[in-house]
Scaffold this motif. Structure first.
Motif, mmCIF file in Angstrom:
data_model
loop_
_atom_site.group_PDB
_atom_site.id
_atom_site.type_symbol
_atom_site.label_atom_id
_atom_site.label_comp_id
_atom_site.label_asym_id
_atom_site.label_seq_id
_atom_site.Cartn_x
_atom_site.Cartn_y
_atom_site.Cartn_z
ATOM 1 N N SER A 107 17.296 -48.929 14.824
ATOM 2 C CA SER A 107 17.387 -47.352 15.457
ATOM 3 C C SER A 107 16.230 -47.042 15.961
ATOM 4 N N ASP A 108 15.966 -46.303 17.409
ATOM 5 C CA ASP A 108 14.860 -45.467 17.935
ATOM 6 C C ASP A 108 14.821 -44.288 17.180
ATOM 7 N N TYR A 109 13.518 -44.044 16.852
ATOM 8 C CA TYR A 109 13.271 -42.436 16.726
ATOM 9 C C TYR A 109 12.166 -42.058 17.509
ATOM 10 N N TRP A 110 12.052 -40.628 17.533
ATOM 11 C CA TRP A 110 11.102 -40.132 18.507
ATOM 12 C C TRP A 110 10.363 -39.011 17.653
ATOM 13 N N GLY A 111 9.201 -38.565 18.044
ATOM 14 C CA GLY A 111 8.344 -37.582 17.301
ATOM 15 C C GLY A 111 8.681 -36.251 17.947
ATOM 16 N N GLN A 112 8.182 -35.322 18.063
ATOM 17 C CA GLN A 112 8.401 -33.904 18.395
ATOM 18 C C GLN A 112 7.753 -33.409 19.610
ATOM 19 N N GLY A 113 6.812 -34.539 19.904
ATOM 20 C CA GLY A 113 5.740 -34.399 20.985
ATOM 21 C C GLY A 113 4.644 -33.318 20.821
ATOM 22 N N THR A 114 3.487 -33.944 21.311
ATOM 23 C CA THR A 114 2.197 -33.035 21.428
ATOM 24 C C THR A 114 1.821 -32.908 22.719
ATOM 25 N N GLN A 115 1.227 -31.563 23.153
ATOM 26 C CA GLN A 115 0.904 -31.258 24.131
ATOM 27 C C GLN A 115 -0.669 -31.696 24.319
ATOM 28 N N VAL A 116 -0.677 -32.468 25.646
ATOM 29 C CA VAL A 116 -2.066 -32.924 25.991
ATOM 30 C C VAL A 116 -2.447 -32.343 27.265
ATOM 31 N N THR A 117 -3.563 -31.372 27.393
ATOM 32 C CA THR A 117 -3.720 -30.690 28.639
ATOM 33 C C THR A 117 -5.210 -31.147 29.248
ATOM 34 N N VAL A 118 -5.325 -31.515 30.243
ATOM 35 C CA VAL A 118 -6.645 -32.190 30.888
ATOM 36 C C VAL A 118 -7.193 -31.035 31.851
#
Length: 120
Positions: A107-118
């Motif tokens: 099965s594929d799992y995903w993280g909750q995401g992390t913001q990267v701002t440049v």
């Protein structure tokens, strides 16, 4: 159940560097491919980089030579070292993992995401 927890995002100036980490936890047999995706506002989620359990990698053309993906199988962790960052790298970055579960199904799992701002 399997959880992916990302860390390391933030605000960085153009030309700067950031390192993202993603640790997998829970009950499973093993983790096969791991990867990083990103999604900018108004755009589709896209693959940034991926790595197999054996260490083979592939990258989006837009990040080749600037980003490096790596993993520590003993820690079930994948990293994304980002350098020479550009404003167009701004996005939410998601970790993904292909997991062999205790049921021996993948099965594929995903993280909750992390913001990267440049931005300057």
């Amino acid at each position: 159940q399997v959880q992916l927890v990302e860390s390391g995002g933030g605000l960085v100036q153009p030309g700067g560097s950031l390192r993202l980490s993603c640790a997998a936890s829970g009950s499973f047999v093993s983790i096969d491919a791991m990867g990083w995706y990103r999604q900018a506002p108004g755009k589709q989620r896209e693959l940034v980089a991926a790595i197999t359990r054996g260490g083979s990698t592939n990258y989006a053309d837009s990040v080749k030579g600037r980003f490096t993906i790596s993993r520590d199988n003993a820690k079930n962790t994948v990293y994304l070292q980002m350098g020479s960052l550009k404003p167009e790298d701004t996005a939410v970055y998601y970790c993904s993992a292909e997991v062999l579960r205790l049921s021996l199904k993948r099965s594929d799992y995903w993280g909750q995401g992390t913001q990267v701002t440049v931005s300057s």
